[in-house]
Write an enzyme that holds these catalytic residues in place. Sequence first.
Site, PDB file in Angstrom:
ATOM      1  N   ASP A   1      50.893 -25.108 -28.625  1.00 13.88           N
ATOM      2  CA  ASP A   1      52.270 -25.215 -29.108  1.00 13.88           C
ATOM      3  C   ASP A   1      52.969 -23.861 -29.199  1.00 13.88           C
ATOM      4  O   ASP A   1      53.896 -23.685 -29.976  1.00 13.88           O
ATOM      5  CB  ASP A   1      52.280 -25.887 -30.479  1.00 13.88           C
ATOM      6  CG  ASP A   1      51.448 -25.103 -31.504  1.00 13.88           C
ATOM      7  OD1 ASP A   1      50.852 -24.067 -31.130  1.00 13.88           O
ATOM      8  OD2 ASP A   1      51.394 -25.524 -32.670  1.00 13.88           O
TER       9      ASP A   1
ATOM     10  N   CYS B   1      49.193 -20.834 -30.552  1.00  9.57           N
ATOM     11  CA  CYS B   1      47.741 -21.050 -30.546  1.00  9.57           C
ATOM     12  C   CYS B   1      46.973 -19.819 -31.017  1.00  9.57           C
ATOM     13  O   CYS B   1      45.914 -19.953 -31.650  1.00  9.57           O
ATOM     14  CB  CYS B   1      47.264 -21.476 -29.164  1.00  9.57           C
ATOM     15  SG  CYS B   1      47.663 -20.309 -27.833  1.00  9.57           S
TER      16      CYS B   1
ATOM     17  N   HIS C   1      46.063 -19.734 -23.060  1.00  9.60           N
ATOM     18  CA  HIS C   1      45.804 -20.383 -24.349  1.00  9.60           C
ATOM     19  C   HIS C   1      44.630 -19.729 -25.078  1.00  9.60           C
ATOM     20  O   HIS C   1      43.625 -19.364 -24.466  1.00  9.60           O
ATOM     21  CB  HIS C   1      45.495 -21.864 -24.103  1.00  9.60           C
ATOM     22  CG  HIS C   1      45.260 -22.667 -25.342  1.00  9.60           C
ATOM     23  ND1 HIS C   1      46.281 -23.073 -26.169  1.00  9.60           N
ATOM     24  CD2 HIS C   1      44.117 -23.126 -25.907  1.00  9.60           C
ATOM     25  CE1 HIS C   1      45.780 -23.770 -27.171  1.00  9.60           C
ATOM     26  NE2 HIS C   1      44.464 -23.806 -27.041  1.00  9.60           N
TER      27      HIS C   1
ATOM     28  N   HIS D   1      66.742 -22.200 -17.891  1.00 10.83           N
ATOM     29  CA  HIS D   1      65.828 -23.330 -17.810  1.00 10.83           C
ATOM     30  C   HIS D   1      64.505 -22.990 -18.479  1.00 10.83           C
ATOM     31  O   HIS D   1      63.967 -21.898 -18.285  1.00 10.83           O
ATOM     32  CB  HIS D   1      65.566 -23.704 -16.335  1.00 10.83           C
ATOM     33  CG  HIS D   1      66.800 -24.117 -15.597  1.00 10.83           C
ATOM     34  ND1 HIS D   1      66.865 -24.243 -14.217  1.00 10.83           N
ATOM     35  CD2 HIS D   1      68.053 -24.440 -16.059  1.00 10.83           C
ATOM     36  CE1 HIS D   1      68.067 -24.613 -13.860  1.00 10.83           C
ATOM     37  NE2 HIS D   1      68.804 -24.738 -14.955  1.00 10.83           N
TER      38      HIS D   1
END
Length: 309
Positions: free
Chosen positions: A119, A122, A228, A302
């Site tokens: 999220d 981490c 991550h 974006h």
Amino acid sequence: MAGFVLRVKTKSGQKVVNGLTPQDKAFQLKTKLAELTGVPAAALQVLVGFPPKPVNLDADTAIERIGIVSGDTLIVEEKRIMFNGEEQKFDDYSRSHIVDQESFADAPGVLMKKVVPADNSCLFTSVGYVLNGKVDTSCANFMREIIANAVAADSEEYSEAFLGRPNAEYCKWILKSDSWGGAIELSILSKFYGLEIAVIDSINAIINRFGEDQHYAQRVFLIFDGIHYDPLYLEPLDGGCIQTIFPTEDERMLLEAAELAREARSSRQFTDVQKFTLMCNDCKARLNGQIAAQQHAKDTGHKNFGEVA
């Protein structure tokens, strides 16, 4: 439709979903994921995109209508269940946990990874886990404030040249929930908590030790796959208390961590951020690597990316 394939990342490794079509219902995909991963459907949470975001698979809606396309990577977590009409976290309660020097044991065990939510926080959740033995995403805000305060208090050490942006700008940036932590943040947290943070890099099978030069008495372990962070803990063979904090003089755990790094690298449990291909889900542009995606986000605004097989 032939060729509709999804990749799945779970705490037990990577898997592949096939046998569905874009016109199948989202809840059918959820059932398939529950069967594939062993995570109960009621407790299954799925994230997709870059950065990963939760997607609702409970609707009677075609898979293609919820933004999932062939080649996407889905991150499956066992996060929440319903109990007596209330939403409960699986990790609301920490396991019995060795936390102090007097309790350190030289008992046999296996160094294992605890998967935390992808999220954007981490790193902070992982540090919280090795300190408390509990997955608690709320600790991220506190740690972000620790880092911002440390950086603001020493503009000489944390200069624009060091941070890659002006000091004040960095402080505002790190407080945002979608800002990723890395080496700078780990070094500050190591100093704040007074312990060495050893990070296993599964890309090149090395261990980066933050706070090593401070000769702290205690050490914790994280593992990093290129994007991550997850925490590591010692699972005792007798099923007793887990351990996440270790004496720095314990070379046995460093050797086990090094072996884990080699295993992760050999089994390719990492994401090559320089080579992986992303698609902008807003304009369908294909981008090579994290840097290209970041520049595209800056140029266009974006922010919804997905990894391309």
